[in-house]
Design a protein around this motif. Sequence first.
Motif, PDB file in Angstrom:
ATOM      1  N   PHE A 192     -26.949  46.038  26.500  1.00  0.00           N
ATOM      2  CA  PHE A 192     -26.472  47.005  27.489  1.00  0.00           C
ATOM      3  C   PHE A 192     -26.753  48.456  27.078  1.00  0.00           C
ATOM      4  O   PHE A 192     -26.645  49.362  27.901  1.00  0.00           O
ATOM      5  N   GLN A 193     -27.116  48.659  25.814  1.00  0.00           N
ATOM      6  CA  GLN A 193     -27.257  50.024  25.303  1.00  0.00           C
ATOM      7  C   GLN A 193     -28.251  50.882  26.090  1.00  0.00           C
ATOM      8  O   GLN A 193     -27.951  52.040  26.416  1.00  0.00           O
ATOM      9  N   PRO A 194     -29.451  50.361  26.448  1.00  0.00           N
ATOM     10  CA  PRO A 194     -30.402  51.201  27.198  1.00  0.00           C
ATOM     11  C   PRO A 194     -29.840  51.705  28.530  1.00  0.00           C
ATOM     12  O   PRO A 194     -30.096  52.852  28.924  1.00  0.00           O
ATOM     13  N   ILE A 195     -29.067  50.850  29.214  1.00  0.00           N
ATOM     14  CA  ILE A 195     -28.495  51.243  30.506  1.00  0.00           C
ATOM     15  C   ILE A 195     -27.503  52.384  30.308  1.00  0.00           C
ATOM     16  O   ILE A 195     -27.531  53.395  31.026  1.00  0.00           O
ATOM     17  N   PHE A 196     -26.599  52.225  29.311  1.00  0.00           N
ATOM     18  CA  PHE A 196     -25.590  53.253  29.065  1.00  0.00           C
ATOM     19  C   PHE A 196     -26.239  54.555  28.600  1.00  0.00           C
ATOM     20  O   PHE A 196     -25.884  55.645  29.071  1.00  0.00           O
ATOM     21  N   GLU A 197     -27.207  54.455  27.687  1.00  0.00           N
ATOM     22  CA  GLU A 197     -27.818  55.668  27.135  1.00  0.00           C
ATOM     23  C   GLU A 197     -28.614  56.424  28.195  1.00  0.00           C
ATOM     24  O   GLU A 197     -28.683  57.657  28.161  1.00  0.00           O
ATOM     25  N   SER A 198     -29.227  55.704  29.120  1.00  0.00           N
ATOM     26  CA  SER A 198     -29.980  56.381  30.183  1.00  0.00           C
ATOM     27  C   SER A 198     -29.070  57.219  31.066  1.00  0.00           C
ATOM     28  O   SER A 198     -29.526  58.128  31.768  1.00  0.00           O
ATOM     29  N   ASN A 199     -27.757  56.933  31.033  1.00  0.00           N
ATOM     30  CA  ASN A 199     -26.772  57.703  31.801  1.00  0.00           C
ATOM     31  C   ASN A 199     -25.928  58.599  30.902  1.00  0.00           C
ATOM     32  O   ASN A 199     -24.856  59.067  31.305  1.00  0.00           O
ATOM     33  N   GLY A 200     -26.389  58.790  29.646  1.00  0.00           N
ATOM     34  CA  GLY A 200     -25.736  59.763  28.769  1.00  0.00           C
ATOM     35  C   GLY A 200     -24.547  59.255  27.986  1.00  0.00           C
ATOM     36  O   GLY A 200     -23.714  60.052  27.533  1.00  0.00           O
ATOM     37  N   VAL A 201     -24.447  57.923  27.794  1.00  0.00           N
ATOM     38  CA  VAL A 201     -23.312  57.359  27.059  1.00  0.00           C
ATOM     39  C   VAL A 201     -23.824  56.359  26.020  1.00  0.00           C
ATOM     40  O   VAL A 201     -24.716  55.561  26.306  1.00  0.00           O
ATOM     41  N   GLU A 202     -23.252  56.403  24.835  1.00  0.00           N
ATOM     42  CA  GLU A 202     -23.495  55.384  23.818  1.00  0.00           C
ATOM     43  C   GLU A 202     -22.231  54.552  23.666  1.00  0.00           C
ATOM     44  O   GLU A 202     -21.114  55.099  23.721  1.00  0.00           O
ATOM     45  N   VAL A 203     -22.393  53.259  23.467  1.00  0.00           N
ATOM     46  CA  VAL A 203     -21.235  52.400  23.263  1.00  0.00           C
ATOM     47  C   VAL A 203     -21.441  51.626  21.969  1.00  0.00           C
ATOM     48  O   VAL A 203     -22.508  51.055  21.735  1.00  0.00           O
ATOM     49  N   VAL A 204     -20.427  51.640  21.116  1.00  0.00           N
ATOM     50  CA  VAL A 204     -20.512  50.962  19.823  1.00  0.00           C
ATOM     51  C   VAL A 204     -19.240  50.164  19.594  1.00  0.00           C
ATOM     52  O   VAL A 204     -18.183  50.466  20.163  1.00  0.00           O
ATOM     53  N   VAL A 205     -19.344  49.133  18.749  1.00  0.00           N
ATOM     54  CA  VAL A 205     -18.169  48.365  18.368  1.00  0.00           C
ATOM     55  C   VAL A 205     -17.798  48.750  16.940  1.00  0.00           C
ATOM     56  O   VAL A 205     -18.662  48.880  16.071  1.00  0.00           O
ATOM     57  N   CYS A 206     -16.521  48.929  16.693  1.00  0.00           N
ATOM     58  CA  CYS A 206     -16.037  49.390  15.394  1.00  0.00           C
ATOM     59  C   CYS A 206     -14.974  48.446  14.859  1.00  0.00           C
ATOM     60  O   CYS A 206     -14.282  47.759  15.622  1.00  0.00           O
ATOM     61  N   LYS A 207     -14.843  48.437  13.542  1.00  0.00           N
ATOM     62  CA  LYS A 207     -13.840  47.598  12.879  1.00  0.00           C
ATOM     63  C   LYS A 207     -13.335  48.329  11.652  1.00  0.00           C
ATOM     64  O   LYS A 207     -14.114  48.882  10.873  1.00  0.00           O
ATOM     65  N   LYS A 208     -12.021  48.299  11.447  1.00  0.00           N
ATOM     66  CA  LYS A 208     -11.418  48.970  10.300  1.00  0.00           C
ATOM     67  C   LYS A 208     -10.340  48.075   9.703  1.00  0.00           C
ATOM     68  O   LYS A 208      -9.485  47.563  10.431  1.00  0.00           O
ATOM     69  N   PRO A 209     -10.351  47.852   8.373  1.00  0.00           N
ATOM     70  CA  PRO A 209      -9.304  47.017   7.756  1.00  0.00           C
ATOM     71  C   PRO A 209      -7.958  47.727   7.783  1.00  0.00           C
ATOM     72  O   PRO A 209      -7.878  48.947   7.615  1.00  0.00           O
ATOM     73  N   LEU A 210      -6.910  46.938   7.977  1.00  0.00           N
ATOM     74  CA  LEU A 210      -5.560  47.502   8.010  1.00  0.00           C
ATOM     75  C   LEU A 210      -4.845  47.359   6.673  1.00  0.00           C
ATOM     76  O   LEU A 210      -3.765  47.907   6.494  1.00  0.00           O
ATOM     77  N   ASP A 211      -5.423  46.586   5.748  1.00  0.00           N
ATOM     78  CA  ASP A 211      -4.809  46.431   4.438  1.00  0.00           C
ATOM     79  C   ASP A 211      -5.901  46.414   3.381  1.00  0.00           C
ATOM     80  O   ASP A 211      -7.088  46.286   3.678  1.00  0.00           O
ATOM     81  N   GLU A 212      -5.518  46.576   2.118  1.00  0.00           N
ATOM     82  CA  GLU A 212      -6.476  46.638   1.024  1.00  0.00           C
ATOM     83  C   GLU A 212      -7.231  45.333   0.838  1.00  0.00           C
ATOM     84  O   GLU A 212      -8.371  45.313   0.380  1.00  0.00           O
ATOM     85  N   LEU A 213      -6.607  44.209   1.187  1.00  0.00           N
ATOM     86  CA  LEU A 213      -7.244  42.917   0.999  1.00  0.00           C
ATOM     87  C   LEU A 213      -8.267  42.613   2.091  1.00  0.00           C
ATOM     88  O   LEU A 213      -9.131  41.749   1.920  1.00  0.00           O
TER      89      LEU A 213
END
Length: 704
Positions: A203-224
């Motif tokens: 889907f990235q080319p469609i979004f970018e052609s209209n001026g938007v980038e979309v990414v998926v992110c992940k962040k750990p909530l604990d040290e383990l």
Amino acid sequence: ANGQHIVPAGIAVEPFADNFKAKLTAKTPVEVSELLQSKDLMDEYEKMTTKATSGSNAIFSEIKLVKVIQEFQTKFEEKGVTVVVCMFTSNMGNYRWFWLEFVDHSLFPSGTYKPEYDISEYQVVLESNHVIPPKGVAIEQLSDWSSSQLVKECPPEVKTLLESKLLMGDYDRLVQTLKDTKTARTFTGTWKTTEVAKLLQEFQPIFESNGVEVVVCKKPLDELGWEFVKWLEFIDIEAAPEQYFPKHNVDEDHQSERMSKRGISVGSSFFGGKDVAAEALVTDGVIKVAPDCPDDVAILLEEKGISDADYDLLDSAISQCKSMRNFVDAWRLAEQSIIVFPPIESLRSTFLAKGVKLVLCESLGKSGKMYWIEYIDTEAKPDYNTPYDISMAGDYDAKGLEEGEETKAVQGWLKVPEGVYVEGLNGVKKLSGDCPAKVRDFLTRKGLSPTYDEFIEAIVKSKKTRNWASSWRTAEIQKILEEFQEQFLFKGVRAVLCKIIPDGGQPFRWFEFVDLSVAEGYVSQYDYANDGPAELELPTTTLKFPNGVAVEKLTDHKSLMENIPETVSVMMEKKNCMDLYIALVEILCRGGEKKEDKTVGWSAKHMKEAVTVLTPKFESGGVSVFLSAKVEHVPTDDGRGVKEKVLQWIEFVDRDLQPNYVAQRGVDMRKVPTSGMNSGEVISAAIFCAVQAATVASMIAENM
């Protein structure tokens, strides 16, 4: 910010960085202090910085910084000052540089100046687990427990952004694809962000052609790393800050592509731009040199005429140190001339000769200790520096060999003066084989070649020189040496049998043949026949020292003040240095910390005084002082295991008797930076010296 970023005149700046929390509260820059005092804001400033640095974590939390600044912003504004926190993140990894900017409204009325890297107005989202810019970025959480929520509820911020870009229809198709694709979730229903990233690529080319980038992110909530927060991030390419890159982006290839489109090299670091390239010493989570040179590093090195063989010196230096921790210690200590470490000296001097300065950097990143090397074009960036440079700051007076004195090294390690020839004492076969060419040439010139052959034959044929396991018996070899010594001395040569027992290793032995017409005053510190009365009894070892070296344990301050070993007392009286010894003890006992009801160690402040005031006086009296340490493995209190115990001591060296002596496990006080070193830093240096001594021994045994 340490000369790397420009702000208009009149803006007061205070830089700080991860791992240096104390610096934010230790000393306020003069221009900041003057501005805040004139506005009666010092109390609020101290409360703000104390709150920002609270907690045991050495890493600054962006979320916490944003919250603290927003909490105190109104109080500063009321008195005519805007305070903002700025952050620049290197594109190579999680290495951040922060600074505070204080804007005086009398010079810059509200709204007339906008700091380029200001994060003060960032929004705290995802239940205080993330921050995003105030404009141009909208997020949608990926709940691990509900995929239907994506279809039913589009967050208002996301909807507003996508409607303005005519992308709502494409958004609907995206979320429906995510819901219908079984590979996007695990069997328990949790999102597989790597699979989500693959779907986003469609889907990235469609979004970018209209001026938007979309990414998926992940962040750990604990040290383990067992729990995560996951989300989609929609970025308005025009409205979002140009330098904003979602650091939790799962798709690293896409992140690199985004940076390249904006003319930013993935390996660039801080504000160095194209003239400073960087290489992470981490591959797949393991600290080591990557198999391929990073593109920006390769470009810089090619421009400077640095060959692949020159670049390979880095990998060689790390491998010879055996571990990254040793490499870091060796780099720092060698750079300040506290130790000599040829592989690193060769690496740095080779690059510097071609216009590239190497700086080793260290930071405590989100996933632990991180190391990287910055390659600096000295012509384009002569004054470049970084807050993550592992080398300790401060001037130093590093005294090595006297000017004009020529030396040579055994395999680049064991330093001996001109006129000293070395032969390693390995197995019987090697000893009875070819004599090293330089040794043979020297002895032939002295008319001692036949004497040498008889000497070696006597050692090889004697059954007493080896034990049942065929290992050498040093005492028996020394007896044979003494039988031949008169013949060597008659021709102006002194033969010396040397022995070293490195920590945790096997003993190594070698011969030194000294040309008395060239190096008459040379004394080998490893001379087996020159053991003195000084001994140091440790839990599992007894260390012996040559004549001319006196030793005193550093246990606790009380013992140091009340007792003086006899060998130390005799040397101090002989050298008329007793007053200096007393002063050294008093200085070392002024600082330290409490351990088990005893005060131990010393502070960098007091060491600085000892180095700058006492060391020159000791040296003028013919005494050198070394601070030494050794790690011993001793039983635990319950007797069920072992633990490490660090032992420390001082070595006093009579330079008349030991002109060439260097402590095997210690640091020469002449080489301690005048800024001082605390006991922990000295211990680290001393232990590395012991590692190096073991390497010296093995190099002698294996290569001579």
